[in-house]
Design a protein around this motif. Structure first.
Motif, short mmCIF file in Angstrom:
data_model
loop_
_atom_site.label_atom_id
_atom_site.label_comp_id
_atom_site.label_asym_id
_atom_site.label_seq_id
_atom_site.Cartn_x
_atom_site.Cartn_y
_atom_site.Cartn_z
N LEU A 108 0.85 -1.19 0.00
CA LEU A 108 0.00 0.00 0.00
C LEU A 108 0.89 1.23 0.00
O LEU A 108 1.97 1.23 0.58
N ASP A 109 0.41 2.28 -0.63
CA ASP A 109 1.13 3.55 -0.68
C ASP A 109 0.14 4.63 -0.24
O ASP A 109 -0.83 4.91 -0.94
N LEU A 110 0.37 5.22 0.91
CA LEU A 110 -0.53 6.22 1.50
C LEU A 110 -0.26 7.60 0.88
O LEU A 110 0.88 8.09 0.91
N LEU A 111 -1.29 8.22 0.33
CA LEU A 111 -1.15 9.57 -0.21
C LEU A 111 -0.93 10.53 0.96
O LEU A 111 -1.74 10.60 1.89
N SER A 112 0.16 11.26 0.92
CA SER A 112 0.57 12.11 2.04
C SER A 112 0.64 13.57 1.62
O SER A 112 0.91 13.88 0.46
N PRO A 113 0.44 14.48 2.57
CA PRO A 113 0.45 15.91 2.25
C PRO A 113 1.83 16.46 1.90
O PRO A 113 1.94 17.48 1.24
N SER A 114 2.90 15.79 2.36
CA SER A 114 4.25 16.29 2.09
C SER A 114 5.25 15.15 2.21
O SER A 114 4.98 14.12 2.84
N GLU A 115 6.43 15.36 1.62
CA GLU A 115 7.50 14.37 1.76
C GLU A 115 7.92 14.24 3.22
O GLU A 115 8.24 13.16 3.68
N GLU A 116 7.92 15.36 3.93
CA GLU A 116 8.29 15.34 5.35
C GLU A 116 7.33 14.45 6.15
O GLU A 116 7.75 13.63 6.96
#
Length: 137
Positions: A108-116
């Motif tokens: 699974l790859d969680l969509l995240s708001p930022s690379e941090e």
């Protein structure tokens, strides 16, 4: 003595679960969890399942039954619209919907708001996730 039937009929969904049983897992699976951002080098900014543009920072989706959920990418092992639940390392419980593709197997790859956020809160780990719904209702 009068006997009355006090049992209530349950409303069944397409998956044969009662509407109030939406949190009962259909199955559990283990896989690798990672995170990504909409503007990654190989990303178009549009989700593979519904073509939703998430370049504006969107990381959540409002599902009719589950409400506001996170967005994940999966392999075709999980149908678009599947709902899953898992826990990340900082003990956050995540409920998410499969709206994107681009990973293999049970990952699974969680969509995240930022690379941090992806680095500090998700990283790369092996998790067990519960499948609550297979595909759209």
């Amino acid at each position: 003595m009068i006997h009355t039937n006090t049992s209530k009929k349950s409303t069944k969904t397409k998956n044969n679960f009662k509407k109030n049983d939406i949190d009962i897992p259909i199955k559990s699976t283990s896989g690798i969890l990672t995170a990504y951002t909409a503007n990654c080098p190989e990303c178009s900014g549009k989700l593979g399942c519904n073509n939703l543009n998430v370049l504006d920072g969107t990381t959540k989706f409002n599902d009719k039954l589950y409400g506001e959920v996170n967005i994940v990418a999966s392999s075709p092992n999980l149908a678009c619209g599947s709902i899953i639940r898992f826990e990340i390392e900082n003990n956050d419980n995540i409920t998410a919907i499969v709206l994107d593709r681009g990973v293999r197997g049970n990952a699974l790859d969680l969509l995240s708001p930022s690379e941090e956020y992806a680095r500090t809160n998700v990283g790369r780990s092996t998790i067990t996730y519960d499948v609550l719904r297979l595909g759209w209702e």
